[in-house]
Design a protein around this motif. Structure first.
Motif, PDB file in Angstrom:
ATOM      1  N   ILE A 117       0.676  -1.320   0.063  1.00 56.89           N
ATOM      2  CA  ILE A 117      -0.019   0.072   0.271  1.00 56.89           C
ATOM      3  C   ILE A 117       0.967   1.143  -0.270  1.00 56.89           C
ATOM      4  O   ILE A 117       0.793   1.983  -0.980  1.00 56.89           O
ATOM      5  N   CYS A 118       1.457   1.068   0.904  1.00 57.67           N
ATOM      6  CA  CYS A 118       3.073   2.699   0.696  1.00 57.67           C
ATOM      7  C   CYS A 118       3.216   2.585  -0.641  1.00 57.67           C
ATOM      8  O   CYS A 118       3.554   3.986  -0.976  1.00 57.67           O
ATOM      9  N   LEU A 120       2.145   1.556  -3.682  1.00 56.38           N
ATOM     10  CA  LEU A 120       1.126   2.457  -4.504  1.00 56.38           C
ATOM     11  C   LEU A 120       0.273   3.574  -4.229  1.00 56.38           C
ATOM     12  O   LEU A 120       0.497   4.679  -4.842  1.00 56.38           O
ATOM     13  N   VAL A 121       0.750   3.789  -3.300  1.00 57.95           N
ATOM     14  CA  VAL A 121       0.827   5.810  -2.500  1.00 57.95           C
ATOM     15  C   VAL A 121       1.782   6.260  -3.091  1.00 57.95           C
ATOM     16  O   VAL A 121       1.797   7.662  -3.735  1.00 57.95           O
ATOM     17  N   ALA A 122       3.525   5.854  -2.942  1.00 55.48           N
ATOM     18  CA  ALA A 122       4.065   7.062  -3.356  1.00 55.48           C
ATOM     19  C   ALA A 122       4.634   6.818  -4.992  1.00 55.48           C
ATOM     20  O   ALA A 122       4.912   7.928  -5.042  1.00 55.48           O
ATOM     21  N   GLY A 124       2.496   7.181  -7.366  1.00 52.16           N
ATOM     22  CA  GLY A 124       1.390   8.449  -7.515  1.00 52.16           C
ATOM     23  C   GLY A 124       0.708   7.813  -9.071  1.00 52.16           C
ATOM     24  O   GLY A 124      -0.059   8.374 -10.012  1.00 52.16           O
TER      25      GLY A 124
END
Length: 279
Positions: A117-118, A120-122, A124
């Motif tokens: 998840i980290c 994926l968010v990072a 962009g």
């Protein structure tokens, strides 16, 4: 009265990410199952937690399964952690959860950081839909076959990768997904956390120029892009032209298949079938 099996998410780099609930659960456990007692001992020492540790990695989980479930059934609180992140994701903890639920034993999840998840968010990149693959096969042929199988997944692809194999994996991504953006996310939550993002071939060149890659790596690949079908059609046409030229030059079918399989990064058997169909 039954106890509890607690699946506890632990920090993936920065120990300050351990939540109060995570620490309370570890302190209250009668026993803590972990992949590597040396790794987990560092976390416990940092927060002055004293609880019995039992190694329970994929090699011994099957042997400890019955004993562990019996302890939960007898009223004990059993906590399970991986070396880092959420247990059950790319580790054998899910088998323990499955077995506990089958026996009607209570299971709770204590949330913590997740590299998937980290990253994926990072990255962009669009992540309305995503597919977590974990580690790709180590052998080049198997790795490329798997990436081709994943080409139709309608969402982002997430891979874990060793820093020693990042370049080889990026080479395969550049060949198979040349139009897609890829993010290399390194050292999540740590001092040298970094995100490098570009279309696959450009990212490959960037990483090659930088030299050695260090730290834990996650690769996030953009989902299918609009022009990808046209690119595949063009490559198919180029393959047919190469087959025609090779046969016209008198090359044997088996030798031509070997050569074109390497040139187009396609399994040799698949190229050979194209050659037979053409001839």
């Amino acid at each position: 009265m039954a106890g509890m099996l607690s699946m506890v998410g632990t920090p993936i780099g920065n120990l300050q990410d351990a939540s109060p609930r995570v620490l309370d659960t570890l302190r209250a456990a009668d026993v803590l199952l972990c992949e590597d007692t040396r790794v987990t001992s560092k976390l416990l020492a940092r927060f002055d937690i004293r609880v019995p540790l039992v190694r329970c990695d994929e090699n011994v989980l099957g042997l400890r399964m019955g004993e562990t479930l019996a302890r939960v059934d007898c009223g004990e609180r059993v906590a399970f952690v991986s070396d880092a992140g959420m247990p059950g994701v790319s580790d054998p903890g899910q088998k323990l959860v499955d077995a506990a639920l089958e026996q009607g034993l209570p299971v709770e999840v204590i949330p913590g950081p997740s590299a998937v998840i980290c990253a994926l968010v990072a990255s962009g990149l669009p992540m309305d839909h995503f597919f977590f693959e974990g580690f790709l096969p180590r052998k080049a042929g198997a790795r490329e076959r798997r990436l081709r199988e994943l080409a139709a997944v309608p969402g982002a692809l997430v891979f874990y990768e060793s820093p020693h194999r990042v370049v080889a994996t990026l080479e395969a991504l550049a060949e198979i997904y040349p139009l897609r953006r890829v993010a290399l996310v390194r050292e999540l939550t740590k001092l040298h956390e970094e995100v490098v993002r570009d279309v696959a071939p450009a990212l490959l060149e960037c990483v090659r120029e930088r030299g050695e890659v260090r730290g834990e790596c996650v690769l996030v690949v953009e989902g299918p892009v609009a022009d990808e079908g046209e690119d595949a059609t063009q490559r198919g046409a180029e393959l047919q032209e190469a087959i025609a030229a090779g046969l016209e030059a008198g090359e044997s079918k088996s030798r031509l298949a070997r050569k074109l399989a390497k040139q187009f990064s396609i399994p040799r058997a698949e190229v050979y079938d194209h050659i037979i169909d053409y001839s």
